[in-house]
Design a protein around this motif. Structure first.
Motif, mmCIF file in Angstrom:
data_model
loop_
_atom_site.group_PDB
_atom_site.id
_atom_site.type_symbol
_atom_site.label_atom_id
_atom_site.label_comp_id
_atom_site.label_asym_id
_atom_site.label_seq_id
_atom_site.Cartn_x
_atom_site.Cartn_y
_atom_site.Cartn_z
ATOM 1 N N ASP A 1 -67.875 23.772 37.069
ATOM 2 C CA ASP A 1 -68.709 22.772 36.664
ATOM 3 C C ASP A 1 -69.794 23.214 35.679
ATOM 4 N N ARG A 2 -69.885 24.385 35.287
ATOM 5 C CA ARG A 2 -70.774 24.822 34.400
ATOM 6 C C ARG A 2 -70.489 24.434 32.937
ATOM 7 N N VAL A 3 -69.255 23.988 32.767
ATOM 8 C CA VAL A 3 -68.805 23.564 31.432
ATOM 9 C C VAL A 3 -68.963 22.276 31.048
ATOM 10 N N ILE A 4 -69.609 22.136 29.809
ATOM 11 C CA ILE A 4 -69.977 20.890 29.395
ATOM 12 C C ILE A 4 -69.290 20.384 28.279
ATOM 13 N N ARG A 5 -68.731 19.173 28.221
ATOM 14 C CA ARG A 5 -67.685 18.694 27.127
ATOM 15 C C ARG A 5 -68.419 17.789 26.273
ATOM 16 N N SER A 6 -67.986 17.821 25.000
ATOM 17 C CA SER A 6 -68.521 17.110 24.049
ATOM 18 C C SER A 6 -67.394 15.793 24.100
ATOM 19 N N VAL A 7 -68.110 14.667 23.525
ATOM 20 C CA VAL A 7 -67.497 13.503 23.643
ATOM 21 C C VAL A 7 -68.089 12.698 22.169
ATOM 22 N N SER A 8 -66.911 11.991 21.673
ATOM 23 C CA SER A 8 -67.394 11.551 20.356
ATOM 24 C C SER A 8 -66.908 9.894 20.238
ATOM 25 N N SER A 9 -66.832 9.198 21.611
ATOM 26 C CA SER A 9 -66.422 7.936 21.520
ATOM 27 C C SER A 9 -66.989 7.293 22.934
ATOM 28 N N VAL A 10 -67.042 6.021 23.220
ATOM 29 C CA VAL A 10 -67.412 5.465 24.292
ATOM 30 C C VAL A 10 -66.404 5.785 25.122
ATOM 31 N N ASP A 11 -65.135 5.463 24.887
ATOM 32 C CA ASP A 11 -64.163 5.312 25.655
ATOM 33 C C ASP A 11 -64.051 7.131 26.299
ATOM 34 N N GLY A 12 -64.355 7.839 25.547
ATOM 35 C CA GLY A 12 -64.554 9.313 26.078
ATOM 36 C C GLY A 12 -65.482 9.728 27.002
ATOM 37 N N VAL A 13 -66.591 8.765 27.056
ATOM 38 C CA VAL A 13 -67.697 8.862 28.166
ATOM 39 C C VAL A 13 -67.010 8.203 29.396
ATOM 40 N N TYR A 14 -66.303 7.136 29.287
ATOM 41 C CA TYR A 14 -65.863 6.571 30.543
ATOM 42 C C TYR A 14 -64.721 7.538 31.174
ATOM 43 N N GLY A 15 -64.175 8.391 30.310
ATOM 44 C CA GLY A 15 -63.264 9.131 30.800
ATOM 45 C C GLY A 15 -63.519 10.276 31.447
ATOM 46 N N LEU A 16 -64.841 10.587 31.510
ATOM 47 C CA LEU A 16 -65.484 11.764 32.104
ATOM 48 C C LEU A 16 -66.509 11.547 33.259
ATOM 49 N N VAL A 17 -66.157 10.574 33.967
ATOM 50 C CA VAL A 17 -66.921 10.296 35.113
ATOM 51 C C VAL A 17 -67.325 11.486 35.987
ATOM 52 N N GLY A 18 -68.590 11.737 36.364
ATOM 53 C CA GLY A 18 -69.270 12.797 36.872
ATOM 54 C C GLY A 18 -69.561 14.149 36.176
ATOM 55 N N ALA A 19 -68.842 14.178 34.995
ATOM 56 C CA ALA A 19 -68.830 15.108 34.046
ATOM 57 C C ALA A 19 -70.341 15.545 33.345
ATOM 58 N N ARG A 20 -70.584 16.674 32.913
ATOM 59 C CA ARG A 20 -71.757 17.055 32.118
ATOM 60 C C ARG A 20 -71.232 16.889 30.377
ATOM 61 N N VAL A 21 -71.861 16.026 29.960
ATOM 62 C CA VAL A 21 -71.409 15.660 28.654
ATOM 63 C C VAL A 21 -72.590 15.640 27.508
#
Length: 343
Positions: A90-110
């Motif tokens: 859980d201590r891993v943070i993901r980079s996101v570069s699209s709105v679709d990507g945000v929707y694909g990471l429910v519950g994640a740290r972004v």
């Protein structure tokens, strides 16, 4: 006998501290081959610096480094739906570069990347209205902007960041943290002064690990020396020696990255002319090696082998001896050493 990376450890670490002092909240970057030092070593150095976040290139790198670094890991490559899942803590943070990507990471740290003048990846200004709903189901760690190294149009890096800060603020999006890349210390200070409620965190790799060129040095050990006369045949292709001299077998070949060179951006007439000259010499099998002997870079006698290179040293140079080492001008990000020696 090895290709060795020698590190003046005290000097190297003093440079790290200096960069850290210039960039409060620094996020060290450890990606690729670990800037020539390896992931494990840089994770150790980031821990020594007291870093709470270490940036890595990919999820695969995060999976390797997680056992060496106890803080958060920020993956710089943006998430894409359908990518291969990699088990990560859980201590891993993901980079996101699209709105679709945000929707694909429910519950994640972004961290949400915005599109800069790099035009590589990032959300656009038109995407901002859709983010309100999208970020409700993720843990937003902040926004990020990756800036170009050169600004040939005379534009100002700080103004580019300010433009995005104004857009995000106008869209009523949270601005508690902004991750930035390729800003100078004074530019970062200007932003922090203008936006005191936002924490600006510089992601730095090259400047941190490789900024002091005198702190590190590659050297290849001489494995064999053979005297040759003009006209003697040698090597895989049985070429003729152009003059009297020595064939020097030195540790360091293609498996180490010797003979491999990343493309360079050439600016100005002289660098371009030298590039053309090098290309011309290569067509007649004349290639300058990265190894130095007697104060000069020496020519490859033939293309480097997998683990060694064969150099031609003319007879008017000092005679090389087995066991001696040649300094090698190698690019850290494309080189794999046999051993690292702290001194």
């Amino acid at each position: 006998m090895a290709l060795t990376l020698y590190v003046d450890t005290a000097r190297w670490r003093a440079h790290h501290k200096h960069v850290q002092e210039q960039f409060p909240g620094l996020v060290p970057v450890c990606k690729g081959n670990g800037y020539g030092f390896g992931h494990e070593r840089l994770a150790e150095e980031a821990t020594r610096l007291g870093s709470d976040v270490l940036a890595v290139g990919t999820t695969y790198e995060a999976a390797r480094i997680k056992d060496f670094f106890g803080g958060d890991l920020l993956v710089l490559t943006p998430y894409r739906r359908g990518e291969e899942p990699v088990p990560l803590p859980d201590r891993v943070i993901r980079s996101v570069s699209s709105v679709d990507g945000v929707y694909g990471l429910v519950g994640a740290r972004v961290v949400i990347e915005v599109m800069s003048s790099m035009k590589r990846h990032g959300i656009s200004e038109q995407d901002l209205p859709q983010l309100h709903t999208a970020i409700e189901n993720v843990r937003l760690e902040g926004f990020a902007i990756h800036l170009p190294l050169d600004r040939t149009d005379g534009s100002d890096a700080v103004e580019e960041v300010i433009g995005w800060m104004d857009r995000l603020r106008a869209a009523r999006l949270p601005l508690h943290t902004m991750f930035v890349s390729h800003l100078k210390a004074e530019e970062l200070a200007r932003l922090q002064q203008q936006f005191p409620q936002t924490r600006f965190r510089a992601r730095i790799g090259t400047r941190l690990w490789l900024g002091d060129h005198e702190a590190t040095e590659y050297r290849g050990a001489i494995l064999d020396v053979t005297r040759v006369s003009k006209g003697d045949r040698f090597g895989y292709r049985q070429q003729k020696a152009a003059s009297d001299g020595y064939l020097v077998v030195v540790a360091g070949g293609t498996s180490h990255g010797v003979g491999l060179e990343a493309p360079k951006a050439l600016h100005g007439v002289m660098p371009r002319a030298k590039g053309v000259a090098r290309a011309g010499l290569a067509t007649v099998n004349r290639n300058l090696s990265p190894f130095v002997w007697g104060g000069k870079q020496r020519w490859f006698a033939e293309p480097p082998h997998m683990q060694v290179s064969i150099l031609f040293v003319p007879s008017d140079a000092p005679e090389p001896k087995v066991g001696e080492e040649l300094v090698a001008h190698l690019r850290h990000t494309t080189t794999q050493f046999d051993r690292l020696v702290d001194r």
